[in-house]
Design a protein around this motif. Structure first.
Motif, PDB file in Angstrom:
ATOM      1  N   ALA A  24       0.831  -1.206   0.000  1.00 48.00           N
ATOM      2  CA  ALA A  24       0.000   0.000   0.000  1.00 48.00           C
ATOM      3  C   ALA A  24       0.862   1.251   0.000  1.00 48.00           C
ATOM      4  N   SER A  25       0.394   2.255  -0.713  1.00 46.48           N
ATOM      5  CA  SER A  25       1.033   3.562  -0.654  1.00 46.48           C
ATOM      6  C   SER A  25      -0.046   4.627  -0.720  1.00 46.48           C
ATOM      7  N   GLY A  26       0.222   5.765  -0.101  1.00 43.09           N
ATOM      8  CA  GLY A  26      -0.729   6.863  -0.125  1.00 43.09           C
ATOM      9  C   GLY A  26      -1.847   6.746   0.888  1.00 43.09           C
ATOM     10  N   PHE A  27      -1.873   5.671   1.669  1.00 43.46           N
ATOM     11  CA  PHE A  27      -2.859   5.529   2.744  1.00 43.46           C
ATOM     12  C   PHE A  27      -2.340   4.502   3.733  1.00 43.46           C
ATOM     13  N   THR A  28      -2.992   4.452   4.894  1.00 42.11           N
ATOM     14  CA  THR A  28      -2.574   3.536   5.958  1.00 42.11           C
ATOM     15  C   THR A  28      -3.426   2.285   5.917  1.00 42.11           C
ATOM     16  N   ASN A  73       1.164  -4.244   9.120  1.00 46.92           N
ATOM     17  CA  ASN A  73       0.669  -2.875   8.999  1.00 46.92           C
ATOM     18  C   ASN A  73       1.804  -1.856   9.015  1.00 46.92           C
ATOM     19  N   ALA A  74       2.816  -2.114   9.793  1.00 43.56           N
ATOM     20  CA  ALA A  74       3.931  -1.171   9.874  1.00 43.56           C
ATOM     21  C   ALA A  74       4.611  -1.002   8.513  1.00 43.56           C
ATOM     22  N   ALA A  75       4.686  -2.108   7.781  1.00 42.98           N
ATOM     23  CA  ALA A  75       5.320  -2.079   6.468  1.00 42.98           C
ATOM     24  C   ALA A  75       4.319  -1.750   5.362  1.00 42.98           C
ATOM     25  N   GLY A  76       3.032  -1.787   5.705  1.00 44.16           N
ATOM     26  CA  GLY A  76       2.007  -1.505   4.697  1.00 44.16           C
ATOM     27  C   GLY A  76       1.867  -2.611   3.669  1.00 44.16           C
TER      28      GLY A  76
END
Length: 124
Positions: A24-28, A73-76
């Protein structure tokens, strides 16, 4: 801009394994339900696995026992470990945020952020 990038597909023999990644990029990622879906040639897209924000996991009956979905989640990143692949698993695999659809439903969402898909081909 929110994006998901799926990778890890490839050509594998029956009985082989692959691990897909969805970055993921641009959001959590933390608060999102994330699903993996697949679409074989001439068939409708179908859900294969889903992971909830609390880490609960769900699998399609056709693939239960052969998949493990996980999230960092930390790494997305959301991962899909696929074992004992068979020719009928040949498809393009996509990851997506699924809200308002929530696990355990594996219904294909009509909205959300979708990755671009990664091809898995299982053949001798």
């Amino acid at each position: 801009q929110a994006q998901l990038v799926a990778s890890g597909g490839g050509l594998v023999q029956p009985g082989g394994s692959l691990q897909l990644s969805c970055v993921a990029s641009g959001f959590t990622l933390d608060y999102h339900f994330i699903g993996w879906f697949r679409q074989a040639p001439g068939k409708e897209r179908e859900g294969v696995s889903c992971i909830s924000p609390d880490g609960s996991t769900y699998y399609a009956d056709s693939m239960k026992g052969r998949l493990t979905i996980s999230r960092d989640n930390a790494a997305g990143v959301v991962y899909l470990q696929m074992n004992n692949l068979q020719p009928e698993d040949t498809a393009v695999y996509y990851c997506a945020t699924t809200q308002p659809v929530r696990c355990p439903s594996l219904r294909v969402p009509l909205s959300g952020v979708w990755g671009q898909g990664t091809q898995i081909t299982v053949t001798e």
